[in-house]
Design an enzyme around this catalytic site. Sequence first.
Site, PDB file in Angstrom:
ATOM      1  CE1 TYR A  68       3.638  -6.457 -26.047  1.00 26.68           C
ATOM      2  CE2 TYR A  68       4.771  -7.830 -27.662  1.00 26.68           C
ATOM      3  CZ  TYR A  68       4.683  -6.652 -26.950  1.00 26.68           C
ATOM      4  OH  TYR A  68       5.622  -5.659 -27.137  1.00 26.68           O
ATOM      5  CG  ASN A  75       6.702   3.279 -25.763  1.00 27.91           C
ATOM      6  OD1 ASN A  75       7.305   2.381 -26.349  1.00 27.91           O
ATOM      7  ND2 ASN A  75       6.786   3.459 -24.440  1.00 27.91           N
ATOM      8  CG  ASP A  92      -5.002   4.106 -17.021  1.00 33.51           C
ATOM      9  OD1 ASP A  92      -4.616   3.605 -18.103  1.00 33.51           O
ATOM     10  OD2 ASP A  92      -5.562   3.439 -16.136  1.00 33.51           O
ATOM     11  CB  VAL A  93      -2.679   4.876 -22.318  1.00 37.88           C
ATOM     12  CG1 VAL A  93      -1.395   5.672 -22.221  1.00 37.88           C
ATOM     13  CG2 VAL A  93      -2.477   3.413 -21.962  1.00 37.88           C
ATOM     14  CE  LYS A 137       3.001  -3.831 -28.655  1.00 38.16           C
ATOM     15  NZ  LYS A 137       3.070  -2.375 -28.401  1.00 38.16           N
TER      16      LYS A 137
END
Length: 277
Positions: free
Chosen positions: A160, A95, A68-69, A164
Amino acid sequence: MTGLYRANPKDGVAWITGASTGIGRALARELASEGYTVAVTSRDEERLATLVEETAGMRGKIISFPCDVTDQSGMEAMAARIEREAGKIVLCVLNAGSYFPTRGERLDALNILKTFEINLYGVLYGLIPVVDRMRLRGHGHVVLVGSASSYFGWPSAAAYGASKAALNNMAEALKHDFDKMNIRLQIINPGFVDTPLTERNRLTAPAMISATDASKRMVRAFRTGGFETSFPLRFTLLMKLLRVLPFSIRYAFVHKATGWKKKPMAACRRSRIERQM
């Protein structure tokens, strides 16, 4: 600085996070076909296992390293495990990402926090242990996967797009130091790509491309691209133009392109204030 290191499959391992679906999965296949040993990470062990099976006959090979990142200590341990079991990481593609619609009429702190936990902190938790190793070796290649939504705000993408945008800003700042360490840092800002993530987005998705197409463009960028790569150009160049135009023009364009004024407001949960009344 010229002559920065570029990863080569003969030099070591490529590590991709968010590799069970979408761009990450397609990219793992593409790199394996190029001869890389590819370490793939995701929480979904079953999907990683099927990816390993599907690519068994390729020039390179794919090895599953589930994690799990958002688990900082787990990601640090995973970087060490990959290098111990597969080889040194020369290309790291961070990613993993997620999209939770963020509407002004039903703001939810948990969704915003989850977005940043995956899209920003999940990148940091992989970046830090990998860069420590690359710095000691004197070379490396790191790729962050951003989004064209980072250029300006889109309806329902407040969390989101902001996450980013943070990645883009962070990458620009870090490049000054990474260049000194001979670590090539790239940011990839795709437009709309046909993945399970974009299925959550109810906006019109112009210039949509497939995950396979996106992965091929990314590999070309790894070989010859500069700091930022965005695609498809017919869409991202328009986004960059709009970014430098006055806000009123950009705002009107987004409303027209998405038909947002005609869309009904989302059903609102009762806020804490309303429950107290």
